[in-house]
Write an enzyme that holds these catalytic residues in place. Structure first.
Site, mmCIF file in Angstrom:
data_model
loop_
_atom_site.group_PDB
_atom_site.id
_atom_site.type_symbol
_atom_site.label_atom_id
_atom_site.label_comp_id
_atom_site.label_asym_id
_atom_site.label_seq_id
_atom_site.Cartn_x
_atom_site.Cartn_y
_atom_site.Cartn_z
ATOM 1 N N ASP A 69 -3.743 25.319 -39.038
ATOM 2 C CA ASP A 69 -3.947 24.100 -38.002
ATOM 3 C C ASP A 69 -4.265 23.477 -37.821
ATOM 4 O OD1 ASP A 69 -1.586 23.338 -35.132
ATOM 5 O OD2 ASP A 69 -3.854 23.796 -34.735
ATOM 6 N N HIS B 224 5.010 28.251 -36.560
ATOM 7 C CA HIS B 224 3.719 27.901 -36.739
ATOM 8 C C HIS B 224 2.286 29.029 -37.169
ATOM 9 C CE1 HIS B 224 0.997 24.012 -36.709
ATOM 10 N NE2 HIS B 224 0.321 25.065 -35.795
#
Length: 319
Positions: A101, A296
């Site tokens: 991320d 994610h």
């Protein structure tokens, strides 16, 4: 077995968690938003068992690390400087750098800034796209001037903090669940007015996802109860400053061996589809893997496969 140290570097106190033998080759694991160092728990154990010295910071603004008040204290070059100063402090001359991320752009840029010291690099979920011709925030403002976009929502100091800090467990549950689904149902694509709030229309599932059991979830919650969201959100408020401060990196390639991992249900993959496609032209030695049925939070959702690929990659390139 892990231990935690506070390093006084780059004018802040940087909390770093360590695992593995002190004589092992260093591997740095950089977390993203809204995450914490404990998101790497599975990788820490696997890498330590393989003999690596694992270094996992609580990034600037998070947990026990300092959280300076000025927004400009969170630009990308400053975030990289925290890790560079920590490597200096620890005497690291060769490292593997891994980021997920927001940690991924830090890892990619450390590979550019430290081509001799960063021997190999791995980014998860966020690809490397090089320096854009103008700040990405300008493009977002043009494209979403009449519609909601979470990054634009994060720009106004105080507004997002108020929403996200009102119920931290709820915020984290919604982020964890909402970023594991691509398409319109995920937390990044919202068809609503520009003045809406990020999570106001979300239904709280009441429990964290299976990959983040209650004991792990408690670590996430404790992190944000300690630091709040101002520091983490300030990362999003520096697109202009980061663009200005990376002018000398424009056009550079990442020449080290590189690994990129992403889930097929990660909404970032939709946002960054073009960047992922062009990444081999900017990172010539990159190996890319798309995980099936994965969102994610890749290092938690499919920890065993991440560990397998990461250890295999390091075994070939970081010896």
């Amino acid at each position: 077995m892990t231990d935690q140290q506070i390093l006084h570097v780059n004018d802040i106190d940087l909390s770093v968690h360590f695992a593995g033998p002190e004589t092992g080759k260093p591997v740095w694991l950089l977390h993203g938003f809204p995450e914490c160092w404990y998101s790497w728990r599975h990788q820490m154990a696997a890498l330590a068992d393989a003999g690596f010295r694992v270094c996992v910071p609580e990034m600037r603004g998070y947990g026990r690390t300092s959280a300076p008040q000025p927004i400009e204290a969170y630009d990308l070059i400053t975030l990289c400087s925290d890790i560079q100063a920590a490597m200096d402090h620890l005497g690291h001359t060769e490292v593997a750098m891994v980021g997920h991320d927001w940690g991924a752009p830090v890892a990619w840029h450390l590979a550019l800034l430290e081509p001799e010291r960063v021997k190999v690099v791995c980014g998860m979920s966020v690809p490397f796209g090089g320096r854009p011709k103008r700040p990405a925030i300008d493009i977002m403002r043009e494209h979403f001037k009449d519609r909601f976009h979470y990054i634009l929502y994060f720009q106004e100091p105080g507004r997002a903090e108020q929403e996200l800090e009102a119920d931290i467990p709820r915020t984290l549950r919604l982020a964890m669940h909402g970023l594991s689904e691509s398409g319109k149902s995920n937390a990044l694509f919202n068809d609503k007015p520009a003045d809406a709030r990020w999570l106001e229309d979300r239904v709280d599932p009441g429990v964290p996802p299976e990959w983040c059991p209650p004991d792990a979830f408690d670590v996430y919650v404790a992190t944000f109860e300690r630091c709040g969201f101002r520091g983490p959100l300030n990362w999003y408020r520096n697109f202009q400053r980061s663009w200005e401060r990376t002018a000398d990196l424009a056009g550079l390639q990442i020449e080290q061996p590189a690994l990129f991992l992403i889930g097929d249900r990660d909404p970032v993959g939709e946002m960054e589809a073009y960047t992922i496609q062009k990444m081999p032209s900017l990172v010539p030695k990159v190996e890319q893997h798309v995980f099936t049925d994965c969102g994610h939070w890749i290092q938690g959702e499919q920890a065993e496969e991440v560990n397998r690929l990461l250890l295999e990659f390091l075994g070939r390139t970081y010896t």
